[in-house]
Design a protein around this motif. Structure first.
Motif, mmCIF file in Angstrom:
data_model
loop_
_atom_site.group_PDB
_atom_site.id
_atom_site.type_symbol
_atom_site.label_atom_id
_atom_site.label_comp_id
_atom_site.label_asym_id
_atom_site.label_seq_id
_atom_site.Cartn_x
_atom_site.Cartn_y
_atom_site.Cartn_z
ATOM 1 N N GLU A 29 21.344 49.455 35.948
ATOM 2 C CA GLU A 29 22.386 48.469 35.644
ATOM 3 C C GLU A 29 23.705 48.831 36.334
ATOM 4 O O GLU A 29 24.533 47.949 36.614
ATOM 5 C CB GLU A 29 22.584 48.341 34.132
ATOM 6 C CG GLU A 29 23.183 49.560 33.454
ATOM 7 C CD GLU A 29 22.120 50.553 33.006
ATOM 8 O OE1 GLU A 29 22.396 51.384 32.139
ATOM 9 O OE2 GLU A 29 20.983 50.463 33.520
ATOM 10 N N TYR A 30 23.920 50.166 36.651
ATOM 11 C CA TYR A 30 25.128 50.558 37.364
ATOM 12 C C TYR A 30 25.105 50.014 38.780
ATOM 13 O O TYR A 30 26.138 49.733 39.376
ATOM 14 C CB TYR A 30 25.267 52.094 37.381
ATOM 15 C CG TYR A 30 25.771 52.653 36.064
ATOM 16 C CD1 TYR A 30 27.139 52.864 35.864
ATOM 17 C CD2 TYR A 30 24.879 52.977 35.048
ATOM 18 C CE1 TYR A 30 27.596 53.379 34.667
ATOM 19 C CE2 TYR A 30 25.320 53.489 33.853
ATOM 20 C CZ TYR A 30 26.688 53.686 33.653
ATOM 21 O OH TYR A 30 27.149 54.191 32.467
ATOM 22 N N GLY A 31 23.962 49.928 39.375
ATOM 23 C CA GLY A 31 23.858 49.362 40.718
ATOM 24 C C GLY A 31 24.290 47.909 40.722
ATOM 25 O O GLY A 31 24.941 47.442 41.676
ATOM 26 N N GLU A 32 23.944 47.160 39.675
ATOM 27 C CA GLU A 32 24.357 45.765 39.595
ATOM 28 C C GLU A 32 25.872 45.669 39.466
ATOM 29 O O GLU A 32 26.507 44.786 40.057
ATOM 30 C CB GLU A 32 23.672 45.089 38.399
ATOM 31 C CG GLU A 32 22.146 45.036 38.531
ATOM 32 C CD GLU A 32 21.498 44.482 37.279
ATOM 33 O OE1 GLU A 32 22.253 44.186 36.329
ATOM 34 O OE2 GLU A 32 20.248 44.349 37.244
ATOM 35 N N ILE A 33 26.443 46.609 38.677
ATOM 36 C CA ILE A 33 27.906 46.603 38.528
ATOM 37 C C ILE A 33 28.570 46.930 39.871
ATOM 38 O O ILE A 33 29.583 46.329 40.247
ATOM 39 C CB ILE A 33 28.324 47.611 37.442
ATOM 40 C CG1 ILE A 33 27.746 47.180 36.080
ATOM 41 C CG2 ILE A 33 29.845 47.724 37.368
ATOM 42 C CD1 ILE A 33 27.988 48.202 34.984
ATOM 43 N N ALA A 34 27.997 47.887 40.621
ATOM 44 C CA ALA A 34 28.561 48.252 41.927
ATOM 45 C C ALA A 34 28.522 47.073 42.882
ATOM 46 O O ALA A 34 29.462 46.855 43.669
ATOM 47 C CB ALA A 34 27.809 49.439 42.505
ATOM 48 N N ASP A 35 27.454 46.276 42.820
ATOM 49 C CA ASP A 35 27.371 45.095 43.677
ATOM 50 C C ASP A 35 28.465 44.097 43.337
ATOM 51 O O ASP A 35 29.069 43.478 44.235
ATOM 52 C CB ASP A 35 26.006 44.428 43.534
ATOM 53 C CG ASP A 35 24.896 45.271 44.132
ATOM 54 O OD1 ASP A 35 25.212 46.135 44.980
ATOM 55 O OD2 ASP A 35 23.717 45.077 43.741
ATOM 56 N N LYS A 36 28.749 43.934 42.068
ATOM 57 C CA LYS A 36 29.811 42.997 41.675
ATOM 58 C C LYS A 36 31.177 43.489 42.147
ATOM 59 O O LYS A 36 32.013 42.708 42.610
ATOM 60 C CB LYS A 36 29.820 42.819 40.152
ATOM 61 C CG LYS A 36 28.588 42.098 39.611
ATOM 62 C CD LYS A 36 28.654 41.975 38.098
ATOM 63 C CE LYS A 36 27.414 41.271 37.549
ATOM 64 N NZ LYS A 36 27.467 41.170 36.067
ATOM 65 N N VAL A 37 31.389 44.847 42.017
ATOM 66 C CA VAL A 37 32.671 45.412 42.462
ATOM 67 C C VAL A 37 32.818 45.261 43.966
ATOM 68 O O VAL A 37 33.896 44.955 44.488
ATOM 69 C CB VAL A 37 32.773 46.890 42.039
ATOM 70 C CG1 VAL A 37 34.001 47.555 42.675
ATOM 71 C CG2 VAL A 37 32.836 46.996 40.520
ATOM 72 N N ARG A 38 31.730 45.440 44.711
ATOM 73 C CA ARG A 38 31.782 45.320 46.150
ATOM 74 C C ARG A 38 32.162 43.898 46.559
ATOM 75 O O ARG A 38 32.889 43.701 47.524
ATOM 76 C CB ARG A 38 30.440 45.722 46.758
ATOM 77 C CG ARG A 38 30.468 45.756 48.299
ATOM 78 C CD ARG A 38 29.107 46.125 48.882
ATOM 79 N NE ARG A 38 28.707 47.469 48.497
ATOM 80 C CZ ARG A 38 27.762 47.772 47.621
ATOM 81 N NH1 ARG A 38 27.070 46.794 47.037
ATOM 82 N NH2 ARG A 38 27.473 49.038 47.316
ATOM 83 N N ARG A 39 31.653 42.912 45.811
ATOM 84 C CA ARG A 39 31.968 41.524 46.157
ATOM 85 C C ARG A 39 33.431 41.170 45.867
ATOM 86 O O ARG A 39 33.967 40.224 46.419
ATOM 87 C CB ARG A 39 31.033 40.573 45.374
ATOM 88 C CG ARG A 39 29.607 40.529 45.959
ATOM 89 C CD ARG A 39 28.831 39.364 45.396
ATOM 90 N NE ARG A 39 28.572 39.514 43.962
ATOM 91 C CZ ARG A 39 27.515 40.123 43.456
ATOM 92 N NH1 ARG A 39 26.598 40.653 44.283
ATOM 93 N NH2 ARG A 39 27.368 40.233 42.148
ATOM 94 N N THR A 40 34.108 41.989 45.022
ATOM 95 C CA THR A 40 35.536 41.746 44.743
ATOM 96 C C THR A 40 36.433 42.445 45.762
ATOM 97 O O THR A 40 37.667 42.409 45.615
ATOM 98 C CB THR A 40 35.885 42.246 43.333
ATOM 99 O OG1 THR A 40 35.623 43.652 43.242
ATOM 100 C CG2 THR A 40 35.075 41.501 42.275
#
Length: 746
Positions: free
Chosen positions: A152-163
């Motif tokens: 689930e941390y990988g999904e959070i990292a993807d969201k942060v990268r898109r910001t």
């Protein structure tokens, strides 16, 4: 102070006295005693009333003298089996559904059908289970991977990268993920789970290596159960409103599959009598009899059309049940909303005709009726022809004569029934009956038809004589002016069964004569009289014709016969000629039956389709042989059948000649001796010199008795002297011509 001493004080023992306290009790106390006695009877070990615990009714003290109550101060009341109180016990509290054999037969049929249905669908169920388990395996692996590696941390990292956040934030998230993953993999639950999984895998492999994969397969059931649970949970997550069914709804898998409430509901919805939300309400238990016939009673829901509408759609309803129309029967229950559905296990009459019980019967009583055939429900149909004659008809080769064998066999097996036969077909169908028939007419030649007309006249005379005899009886002995078995035996009025095969042939011969129309009308009128009135004095007419039209069989004769049976006919018109005008329009037709041994029986109360009990020609021959033996033993073999029983020679032939010469019904012994002396003076039948009339009469009477006894020795018959009217008009001892004919079979 009293000085009176009692018997006890004086030491005198007195006999105990039984005092009836009932007269001194008030009605309320008597009622309470009665209720207590009843309760004691109900709880007694035997469960029945007896003198100690039985139900005793105590009569009141003011009962009138001389009455039963006064004579019997206590009356034992026995509880009958039908009394409601007698049924109190365990059976009253056990549900009917557990004690009804028919309900259990239906349950077993439902269970057997369900087992067969699910067995055939087992490959489909296996595939469904494997699909769910595969989904559970994927979900289980995915969830385990996600948990142990903190994906689930990988999904959070993807969201942060898109910001477009800085790289330092993504690096921090990756570090947190590694830290969280290591922590989760070190947790006891994870360690225990992995340990258990590896242990379980090792055990399964060890079992497979040691005992083989087949015996190791049960060890995999817990794994498949876990995977199935995971898969079902995932399915519910994906489609919360979807309905999942592992097993399909049971349907009929065999021809005799049971009809259940669900099956009826589906059929009613198919024919638009029920909506998807409506369903029937069962009434009572669905039962199945020993023959496999199922009866289901149910109530239609409110707002649904009445039972008559379902009857009109019976064919469509049967089709929706997956059954032919012949296998169902719909009747209305107590109300228009109540329906009783009867379902046969297979198409009625598809089995061979059952053998008639008359085939094995040693003897029969025609007064009790006889089994004729079975209806579509497999129930035995009995007929009683004593008060109604019968007409058989239909096309050749479809069992018309075989059906006539049944009532004929019942008459043959009753030695007190006198058989009369007129076979205008002239074949061999009835040759066995000649062994027992009193009169026999074979063929449709003019002489045979004349003999038939004479026989009808004789039966008219016999009928009138019987009614005259009945009228002379006291009213207490002649109920409703109808013959009874007692009257028949006492007054020598046996049942007469007159079988007429292909009667239209005789009518055709009569119609072709010069005065044919008049003669035919006369014979038809006499036959109609025999049928209308003769049934009350023991005359049964059984006639048969292929196609009894108005030309070949006058309606005056056909319409007086109340019972009719028709085998296959080519059209409704031919069927109506046998069953009656308008029968086809009322739904009763033999047109197109096309099955040997199956026909339509029309009675006063209505019509129904029957499969006649089978009697083969060989079996009918054995029945006739049995009937002949019964008649010989009973002394009732007469007429044609007895013509070859006794060779008429010697004294019997001489006595017959004497009766013919005198043309008298009765002759005294002296009358016969004079006639014998006239023909043969040397035979010493005349008076001797110096012999008185009394001595001569006594001598020739004794001689006649001895010679008759010697002539009948070994035949099982006897001819006794009785009181008669002599030729001189005085009373004396002698013989009757009718008795002689009975002995000789004339």
């Amino acid at each position: 102070m009293s000085t009176t001493t009692t018997d006890a004080e004086r030491g005198i023992e007195t006999e105990a006295q039984l005092v009836d306290l009932a007269p001194y009790r008030d009605p309320e106390t008597l009622t309470r005693i009665e209720e207590s006695a009843r309760q004691a009877a109900h709880t007694s070990p035997a469960g029945i009333a007896d003198l100690t615990t039985g139900t005793v009714r105590l009569d009141k003290a003011d009962a009138p003298a001389g009455t039963a109550a006064e004579d019997e101060p206590g009356v034992l009341e026995v509880l009958g089996e039908d009394d409601e109180r007698a049924s109190w016990g365990l059976r009253a509290i056990i549900p009917e559904s557990l004690t009804d054999p028919g309900a259990w037969r239906q349950r077993r049929a439902v269970w057997a059908n369900a087992a067969a249905f699910h067995a055939t669908r087992s490959p489909v169920y296996t595939w469904r289970i494997l699909n769910v388990c595969a989904l559970g395996a994927r979900v289980g692996v995915r969830d385990a991977w996600t948990y142990m590696f903190a994906t689930e941390y990988g999904e959070i990292a993807d969201k942060v990268r898109r910001t477009k956040a800085g790289p330092e934030h993504i690096a921090d998230l990756r570090g947190d993920r590694r830290k969280e993953g290591r922590a989760r993999r070190r947790e006891p639950l994870t360690v225990y789970g992995l340990t258990g999984l590896t242990t379980y895998t090792a055990v399964v492999l060890a079992l497979g290596e040691t005992w083989g994969l087949v015996l190791a397969a049960p060890a995999l059931l817990p794994l498949f159960g876990l995977l199935f649970i995971l898969g079902r949970r995932e399915q519910q997550r994906r489609e919360p409103d979807a309905v999942f069914g592992l097993l399909d709804q049971v349907e009929a898998v065999t021809e005799g599959a049971p009809v259940t409430d669900e099956r009826i509901n589906r059929a009613l919805r198919d024919i638009k009598l029920l909506t998807a939300e409506e369903e029937i309400r069962p009434v009572g238990l669905a039962t199945r009899d020993e023959a496999g016939n199922t009866t289901v009673a149910f109530k239609l829901p409110a707002g649904v059309v009445v039972c008559s509408a379902l009857e009109r759609k019976a064919e469509a309803f049967a089709g929706s049940l997956g059954l032919p129309l012949e296998r169902i029967d719909i009747t209305q229950g107590a109300t228009s909303k109540d329906v009783v559905l009867w379902v046969a296990p297979k198409v009625p009459f598809s089995d061979p005709s059952p053998t008639s019980p008359l085939v094995e019967a040693k003897r029969w009583d025609i007064w009790k009726g006889f089994p004729f055939g079975r209806n579509r429900k497999g129930l035995q149909k009995w007929l009683d022809l004593l008060w109604s004659s019968m007409l058989f008809g239909g096309a050749q080769g479809y069992g018309k004569t075989g059906a006539m064998y049944v009532p004929a066999a019942a008459g043959v097996l009753d030695p007190m029934c006198r058989m009369l036969l007129a076979d205008f077909k002239g074949g061999a169908d009835w040759e066995e009956l000649e062994e027992v028939a009193h009169r026999v007419i074979i063929g449709a030649d003019p002489d045979s038809v004349d003999e038939f007309v004479d026989l009808v006249d004789e039966l008219i005379i016999e009928m009138d004589n019987r009614f005259a005899t009945i009228r002379r009886m006291p009213k207490a002995q002649r109920p409703n002016m109808k013959i009874t078995p007692e009257m028949a035996q006492t007054h020598n009025m046996p049942v007469l069964m007159f079988i007429i095969d292909e009667i239209q042939e005789a009518f055709g011969v009569l119609a072709s004569r010069k005065e044919g129309v008049k003669e035919l009308a006369s014979v038809v009128e006499k036959l109609a009289r025999l049928i209308r009135r003769g049934r009350a004095c023991g005359l049964i007419v059984i006639a048969a014709a292929q196609r009894p039209s108005a030309k070949t069989m006058p309606t005056d004769f056909r319409d007086v016969i109340l019972k009719r049976y028709s085998v296959h006919t080519v059209d409704n018109t031919s069927s109506d000629m046998i069953l009656g005008d308008g029968a086809a329009t009322r739904g009763h037709t033999a047109a197109g039956l096309g099955q040997i041994g199956v026909g339509i029986l029309m009675e006063e109360a209505g019509a129904e389709k029957l499969q006649i009990d089978r009697i083969t020609p060989q079996q009918f021959e054995a029945i006739c042989a049995r009937g002949r033996r019964l008649r010989i033993a009973a002394g009732t073999l007469t007429g044609y059948a007895a013509s070859d029983l006794l060779t008429v020679t010697g004294i019997l032939a001489q006595i017959r000649a004497a009766f013919e010469e005198a043309d008298a019904a009765e002759l005294g012994s002296a009358d016969i001796a004079r006639l014998l002396h006239k023909h043969d003076p040397a035979a010493d039948w005349g008076p001797r010199e110096g012999e008185s009339d009394k001595a001569w009469s006594s001598r020739v009477g004794a001689r006649l008795g001895k010679e008759i006894e010697a002539a009948l020795d070994g035949t099982g018959r006897s001819l006794d002297r009785v009181k008669v009217t002599t030729l001189a008009g005085s009373e004396g001892r002698g013989f009757r011509r009718a008795d002689l004919n009975l002995v000789l079979g004339a």
